[in-house]
Structure formats: structure tokens, C-alpha cells
Design an enzyme around this catalytic site. Structure first.
Site, short mmCIF file in Angstrom:
data_model
loop_
_atom_site.label_atom_id
_atom_site.label_comp_id
_atom_site.label_asym_id
_atom_site.label_seq_id
_atom_site.Cartn_x
_atom_site.Cartn_y
_atom_site.Cartn_z
CE1 TYR A 109 14.39 19.46 1.93
CE2 TYR A 109 14.21 19.93 -0.41
CZ TYR A 109 13.58 19.55 0.74
OH TYR A 109 12.41 19.17 0.83
N PRO A 122 12.39 14.06 8.32
CG PRO A 122 10.81 14.03 6.53
CD PRO A 122 12.35 14.07 6.54
CG HIS A 344 12.56 16.23 2.92
ND1 HIS A 344 11.87 16.14 1.80
CD2 HIS A 344 11.51 16.56 3.83
CE1 HIS A 344 10.67 16.35 1.74
NE2 HIS A 344 10.33 16.52 3.06
CB SER A 558 3.45 17.15 4.67
OG SER A 558 4.13 17.71 3.40
N1 COA Z 1 -16.45 13.99 -3.33
C1 COA Z 1 -16.41 12.91 -3.43
N2 COA Z 1 -15.09 12.33 -3.46
C2 COA Z 1 -13.93 13.19 -3.32
C3 COA Z 1 -14.34 14.61 -3.47
C4 COA Z 1 -15.67 15.14 -3.69
N3 COA Z 1 -16.01 16.36 -3.62
N4 COA Z 1 -13.23 15.21 -3.65
C5 COA Z 1 -12.07 14.34 -3.42
N5 COA Z 1 -12.67 13.12 -3.43
C6 COA Z 1 -12.02 11.72 -3.38
C7 COA Z 1 -11.03 11.88 -4.45
O1 COA Z 1 -11.59 11.43 -5.74
C8 COA Z 1 -10.04 10.83 -3.90
O2 COA Z 1 -10.66 9.60 -4.01
P1 COA Z 1 -9.71 8.01 -3.80
O3 COA Z 1 -9.61 7.87 -2.22
O4 COA Z 1 -10.58 6.88 -4.31
O5 COA Z 1 -8.42 8.32 -4.40
C9 COA Z 1 -10.00 10.97 -2.36
O6 COA Z 1 -11.30 11.68 -2.14
C10 COA Z 1 -9.05 12.09 -1.71
O7 COA Z 1 -8.89 13.12 -2.53
P2 COA Z 1 -8.63 14.61 -1.81
O8 COA Z 1 -8.69 14.31 -0.22
O9 COA Z 1 -9.34 15.62 -2.32
O10 COA Z 1 -6.93 14.61 -1.84
P3 COA Z 1 -5.98 14.11 -3.02
O11 COA Z 1 -5.74 12.61 -2.92
O12 COA Z 1 -6.52 14.71 -4.28
O13 COA Z 1 -4.80 14.80 -2.46
C11 COA Z 1 -3.03 16.44 -1.95
C12 COA Z 1 -4.54 16.33 -2.44
C13 COA Z 1 -2.86 18.19 -2.07
C14 COA Z 1 -2.85 16.05 -0.65
C15 COA Z 1 -2.16 15.81 -3.04
O14 COA Z 1 -2.53 15.89 -4.20
C16 COA Z 1 -1.07 16.38 -2.81
O15 COA Z 1 -0.35 17.15 -3.49
N6 COA Z 1 0.00 15.66 -2.09
C17 COA Z 1 1.39 16.06 -2.00
C18 COA Z 1 2.02 14.91 -0.96
C19 COA Z 1 3.36 15.16 -0.59
O16 COA Z 1 4.35 15.44 -1.51
N7 COA Z 1 3.73 15.20 0.64
C20 COA Z 1 5.03 14.83 1.02
C21 COA Z 1 5.77 16.00 1.57
S1 COA Z 1 7.00 15.72 2.42
#
Ligand code: COA
Length: 633
Positions: A109, A122, A344, A558
Site C-alpha cells: 500500500y 475496493p 484498503h 477475493s
Molecule cells: N464438504 C462439505 N462441506 C465443506 C467442505 C467439504 N469437503 N469443505 C468446506 N465445506 C463447508 C465449510 O464447512 C463451510 O461451511 P459453512 O458455510 O457452514 O461455514 C463452507 O463449506 C465454506 O467453506 P470453504 O468454501 O471451503 O471456504 P472457507 O469458508 O473455509 O473460506 C477462504 C476459505 C480461503 C476464502 C477463507 O478462509 C479466507 O481466507 N478468506 C479471506 C477473505 C479475505 O480476507 N477477503 C478479503 C480480501 S480484501
């Protein structure tokens, strides 16, 4: 030294007498949330990083180039360079609370000289609100001010529930940086001035309209937030009559320009009008009363709404109302379509998305305080700057640059409603990884290139943690992508589904690893930065073909989930890149896609259409292979 949370609590009590805010409806202060003490981030294992680096390099390179990369990596290890740099990094990590975050703020940044709009700031869009015309806009603005301040009180009194991934607590410090914060332009490196680091939070915001900017009080003489009737009255009596025509030389526009141009003018303005600049820097946030704009027939209403948040639509539209340095800027459209522009540096998307969700909840429950028992602390006044001919020329240059940038940006909004997280979950696949594989296939179908892809991984499991990168392609994802697009007819549904499951799982495994602080991108960055800090020559690995390809992202993504439909959007990170922010909900996935019109190869419109097809194709694949047959959708 006090632990981070304790330091904040002390700050909050000293800065804010909490009792004075209890009168605000809906902010019943009963107890504070104790936030967890979080582990410290340490650099990951060196051998693992280099091994994984090669895995990610392989699908991006020809056989010969990959052989060279293997040699470069071996030399990096054999020369002892890698180990020396790694040990220096570990040493830094032992001394600091977080070895990465201060560097990251500078590199990602504050040292960047590029403009903030599109490139780093954003935009966020509220769901359509039911209002129209000037009176509707004024009423919405008053409610927005109260809802935002109410949220601010929750933050500073530690009343926000702790964010978690499952049971694992997340760092909450980014929330504290949202209000009263400004990124001050400086030559070489900007400075971030946090509202929470000042002896007391300001009691005013800024209101902009037609390029006029007003110092605008939001508390009464007893330090209670003003009622919406009073806030409306102040807008109606002071802001509207004094902003009927557009400002002829809007200084605000230069905040959209490159940081050195802005820094030079800022210095002059600060000398000439120090009180005005101070009012800008201290303000809790900005609220813009935007003018109605014509919607280009090629865009839908949501796309125009996002464009307004990202650029103000250019200098001839609402760009004159934006002051891009401020962390939070609520933009109240004329016709029900409002949103936020956010700077940001202080925080990632999720804390901002949480703020937006909270504001939406307040609008839904309609719990606003209408009246005030006391007079406002002050009255609004316009902040005016003295500008000379050379400043006017700078403003004209910034106007032209913002117009070019705004018209070069293509923004598309895809609200995919065939399914959401429910389908991948039923197939026992990670929804996020499923979506990421859809980006790979959509890009490959359109361009026949496996796109180096950036996805934000949160490091908020660690004290003061920000982000690492989850990247694709890897060898497993590349095999699936190529087979699915180029060789589908030669595979049975079961074979293809197996390749798909392997690809999704490989992405998920790396996501988990990145979120545990074991990602390779920030580790490699750290090795590079520590070399430069210690005056050691940059290792050859970082000028090699693989590293260069891996850091030229063609898809930058993201995930920012919200409860309400609140799309976030950002620009591409390179001229030939797509920017994609996505919001997976249980039965829908919302995407904001961006590309540059000046890039002949990319088209956000075509990518959105292809993405929709790919998501449906994935579902069909899982149905054909039997992976969804027993699932109740
Ligand atoms: N079988 C069934 N369910 C599953 C699964 C599987 N194999 N794998 C994951 N799931 C479920 C999870 O339990 C979760 O359930 P919920 O909706 O009840 O909470 C859901 O699916 C979502 O999981 P998943 O899609 O794997 O992703 P996540 O929520 O763990 O997110 C990232 C992953 C990487 C996006 C997140 O952890 C992250 O780091 N986000 C960063 C966000 C950020 O900073 N963004 C802004 C930048 S400006």
C-alpha cells in the site's frame, strides 16, 4: 508490553467515555467481549516453501524453462543463500509481534505510487434501498450516519462478537482502524494516520455534494449522536443550499491521482489551509450526496452502482465527491443505489463487509433515533481551499486521468442463482475451491492459458495478521482444467469427476496451509525483503522466469461473504488481468468482475457468461458421475 487487545481496551476507555453513547438506540452496552490472545506468525519451513514453489511453477512453464527453474532453486539452496536469508527472517520474526504486517503495509500500500481508485480501493454496493429524489437521499444519509456511528461504538467498546473460522478466533484489530483514519499522501511513502491513535476521536464527519465539502458535526453537546431529524435538518439547511452548483476546481479530484502528484499539492494545501486539512484527516468518515447519473445502456443498474463506488463515474460525474484517502466513504446515490468506497490500507474486506451487514440490519429493523435532546456541538461549514493557476492545472490533469481510468474500467455483476454453497457441500467439496476451479476453467476456455491466480488467504488466526496468497494453477488443477476443456469426450463422467475432486481438494489443502501461515508467497517475499534490508544482492530466483510468471496474475480474486447481498468489487491487478470478488451464499453466488476496456484480450462480460456455463457444467458433471445422486438439494 501489554497484549494488543489490552492496549486497545485501555485506548478505548481513555478515548471514549462509553456511558455517553449508551443513549443511542440499539447499542445497549452490557458487557465487553474478551478477544482471544492469538499466536504469533512465524516463517514457514524453508524446504517446504521451495518444494511447493516448484510445484506451482511447473504448470506455468515449458519443460526447458522448468528445468532452469529447478537449477536456480538448487543453486539458491546450495549457495547457502536461502538458509542465510531464512535465518535472518526468523530472527526478525522473533523480535516483532508480526514479522510480515508492517512490511506488507508498506509494500502493498503505502509505497505504491499508483492511484488508489480501481487499483487498490475496493467499492462496496448496498442492496437497493427504497428511496428516491433529494428528500429520500437526505433521509437515507441521516440514517446511514447514525447506523455507521452505532457500529463504531460497538467496535471501540469491544462489543463486536469475535470473528472465527469454526472455533478458531480471528484477530479483531482491523476493526479498530476503520473510523477516523486517513492515508496521508507523502512523496516516496504515504503515511497512515489511525483515528484510534489520536487522543480523542473527532466528533464530525465530512459531507460532500457537487464537489463541495462540509465539516459536519454528528454529536450533540452531551456527546450523544444526533437524532436523524437533526441530521436531516443540518443537511437541508446548510449542505443543500450551499452546494447547488458544481465546484469549478475540485481539489478532491487530485486524491484520485498518483500519490506523488497528490502529495505535492497536499503539502501546499496543508501550509495554506491547515485547519481544513486537519478537518479532512480527523473526520470519522465521509458521506457523499451523489448526483443522479445516466446509466449507460450497456450496463445494468448494479454495474453502474459499483462503478460509482470504484471511481465516482469519473470527474464529470461523482468523482468530485470522493476523497480517496479516507478509509470509509459512504456514497448515497440519488435513486436508492448507495455504497461505499474504502481505502484498503487499514483493513481487509471482511471487517468492512461486516460493517455493511450491520448497517443493512439497522435499515431492516428501522431502529433509528429521530430526536436529540441537545443542540449539535457545532454547525456545518464548507471547507474551502485557496488554489492558484498551477493548482488548477493539476486539478485539470487529475480530472482527465480519472475520466480515462473510469471509462477504461469494465465492471460486470453476475448473480448466479442456480445454486450456491449447497451443491459443492452436498458433493463433499469445498465451495470456495469449487468456485476457484470454475475460474480456472472459464479462463482456459476463453484464452487457452492456465491463469496464474491470486486468492486472498486470511492470516487473521495470528496476532495482527493480514493475508497470504492461495494460488492456482498447480499440477493437479492443471490436469483437470486441460482434460475438462480439451479432452472431455475421451473420459467417463466418473474419471472426470475424480480429476475434478482431486483438483478441488488440492486447492483446499493449500488454502488450509496458507491460512495456517505456511503459504509460500509471503515467505518468498520476506526472503526478498530481508535481502534488500540487509544490503544482500537479490537472489537470482526472483528474477527468473517462474517467479516473474507467478507474480503476474491473470486472475485476481477475493472471497468476501456477507449476510445481505452486498457485492464488493475491485479492479484487475495487471492490464491483462480479471479482478473477481465473490460472495458465496447458501443458494446463490454473487460475482463482481472487472477488466480493462483497453486490453483487447480480456472481457469481463464474456468471462461472466463463461463462468455461469462452467458452474452449471460442474454441477452436471457431479450429477452424471453420481456424486450428487443421493444429495438432497
Ligand atoms: N464438504 C462439505 N462441506 C465443506 C467442505 C467439504 N469437503 N469443505 C468446506 N465445506 C463447508 C465449510 O464447512 C463451510 O461451511 P459453512 O458455510 O457452514 O461455514 C463452507 O463449506 C465454506 O467453506 P470453504 O468454501 O471451503 O471456504 P472457507 O469458508 O473455509 O473460506 C477462504 C476459505 C480461503 C476464502 C477463507 O478462509 C479466507 O481466507 N478468506 C479471506 C477473505 C479475505 O480476507 N477477503 C478479503 C480480501 S480484501
Amino acid at each position: 508490553m501489554l497484549h494488543q487487545r489490552q492496549r486497545w481496551s485501555v485506548c478505548a476507555l481513555r478515548l471514549f467515555d462509553l456511558s455517553r453513547h449508551q443513549a443511542l438506540a440499539g447499542c445497549a452496552i452490557t458487557q465487553t467481549m474478551p478477544y482471544s490472545k492469538l499466536p504469533k506468525l512465524m516463517p514457514p519451513d524453508l524446504d517446504n516453501t521451495l518444494k511447493t514453489f516448484l510445484e506451482f511453477a511447473q504448470p506455468l512453464q515449458t519443460y526447458q524453462d522448468f528445468e532452469k527453474t529447478k537449477k536456480l532453486t538448487q543453486e539458491f539452496v546450495k549457495s547457502g543463500e536461502a538458509q542465510t536469508l531464512h535465518e535472518l527472517l526468523v530472527d526478525r520474526a522473533e523480535k516483532l509481534n508480526n514479522w510480515l504486517t508492517p512490511w506488507w503495509l508498506n509494500i502493498a500500500y503505502l509505497q505504491a505510487r499508483t492511484p488508489l481508485p480501481i487499483i487498490t480501493s475496493p467499492g462496496v454496493a448496498f442492496p437497493p434501498l427504497e428511496y428516491s429524489g433529494e428528500e429520500g437521499q437526505i433521509a437515507t444519509a441521516a440514517k446511514m450516519i447514525q447506523a455507521a456511528l452505532n457500529y463504531h461504538h460497538k467496535i471501540i467498546s469491544d462489543h463486536l462478537p469475535e470473528d472465527k473460522a469454526g472455533k478458531v478466533p480471528f484477530d479483531m484489530s482491523q476493526y479498530k482502524f476503520l473510523f477516523g483514519t486517513t492515508r496521508v499522501p507523502k512523496l516516496v511513502q504515504d503515511e497512515i494516520v489511525y483515528g484510534a491513535s489520536k487522543p480523542k476521536f473527532a466528533q464530525h464527519i465530512l459531507v460532500t455534494r457537487n464537489g463541495h465539502t462540509f465539516y459536519f458535526p454528528v454529536y450533540d453537546q452531551n456527546d450523544i449522536v444526533l437524532g436523524t431529524d437533526v441530521l436531516e435538518g443540518l443537511i437541508r439547511d446548510y449542505v443543500i443550499p450551499n452546494s447547488q452548483t458544481r465546484v469549478s476546481h475540485p481539489v478532491n479530484l487530485v486524491s484520485s491521482d498518483d500519490r506523488d502528484t497528490w502529495a505535492k499539492l497536499y503539502e501546499k494545501l496543508k501550509k495554506r489551509n491547515p485547519q481544513e486539512i486537519q478537518a479532512y484527516e480527523d473526520a470519522l468518515f465521509i458521506l457523499s450526496l451523489d448526483s443522479q447519473v445516466p446509466v449507460n445502456p450497456d450496463r445494468n443498474r448494479y454495474e453502474e452502482q459499483m462503478r460509482q463506488q470504484l471511481t465516482g463515474g469519473g470527474a464529470d460525474e461523482n468523482g468530485i465527491n470522493r476523497w480517496f484517502d479516507k478509509t470509509l466513504q459512504f456514497n448515497i446515490g440519488f435513486d436508492g443505489y448507495s455504497g461505499l468506497t474504502y481505502e484498503h490500507t487499514p483493513a481487509e474486506g471482511p471487517p468492512v463487509a461486516n460493517l455493511m451487514d450491520n448497517v443493512c440490519s439497522r435499515f431492516e429493523s428501522n431502529t433509528f433515533v429521530k430526536e436529540s435532546s441537545n443542540e449539535p456541538v457545532d454547525v456545518p461549514r464548507e471547507l474551502k481551499f485557496n488554489v492558484d493557476q498551477s493548482d488548477e492545472d493539476v486539478i485539470a490533469g487529475s480530472a482527465a486521468a480519472l475520466n480515462r481510468a473510469a471509462f477504461d474500467l469494465e465492471v460486470r455483476f453476475l448473480s448466479f442463482r442456480e445454486f450456491g454453497k449447497n451443491v459443492p457441500k452436498k458433493a463433499k467439496l469445498s465451495p470456495d475451491s469449487f468456485i476457484q476451479m470454475a475460474f480456472q476453467v472459464a479462463h482456459y476456455r476463453l484464452h487457452h492459458i492456465l491463469p496464474p491466480t491470486y486468492e486472498t488467504a486470511t492470516l487473521r488466526k495470528f496476532s495482527e495478521g493480514r493475508t497470504d496468497t492461495i494460488r492456482l494453477p498447480n499440477p493437479v488443477s492443471a490436469l483437470f482444467t486441460k482434460t475438462f476443456v480439451d479432452n472431455r469426450e475421451n473420459q467417463s463422467a466418473k474419471e472426470l469427476a475424480k480429476l475434478f475432486r482431486d483438483a478441488v481438494t488440492s486447492h483446499k489443502n493449500y488454502s488450509v496451509r496458507a491460512m495456517l501461515g505456511q503459504g509460500i508467497d509471503r515467505h518468498l517475499l520476506g526472503l526478498r525483503l530481508i535481502a534488500s534490508e540487509k544490503g544482500i544482492d537479490a537472489p537470482k530466483l526472483f528474477s527468473g522466469d517462474a517467479y516473474r510468471k507467478m507474480t503476474h496474475f491473470r486472475v485476481s480474486t477475493s472471497q468476501v461473504p456477507t449476510r445481505f447481498v452486498i457485492p464488493m468489487g475491485f479492479g484487475p491487478s495487471a492490464p491483462d488481468c480479471y479482478g473477481i470478488c465473490y460472495n458465496p451464499q447458501e443458494d446463490a453466488i454473487h460475482f463482481t468482475l472487472s477488466a480493462f476496456n483497453s486490453c483487447k484480450e480480456t472481457s469481463a462480460k464474456k468471462f461472466a457468461a463463461e463462468l455461469e456455463r462452467v458452474l452449471n457444467d460442474f454441477k452436471t458433471l457431479l450429477e452424471d458421475s453420481g456424486d450428487l445422486s443421493n444429495a438432497k438439494l
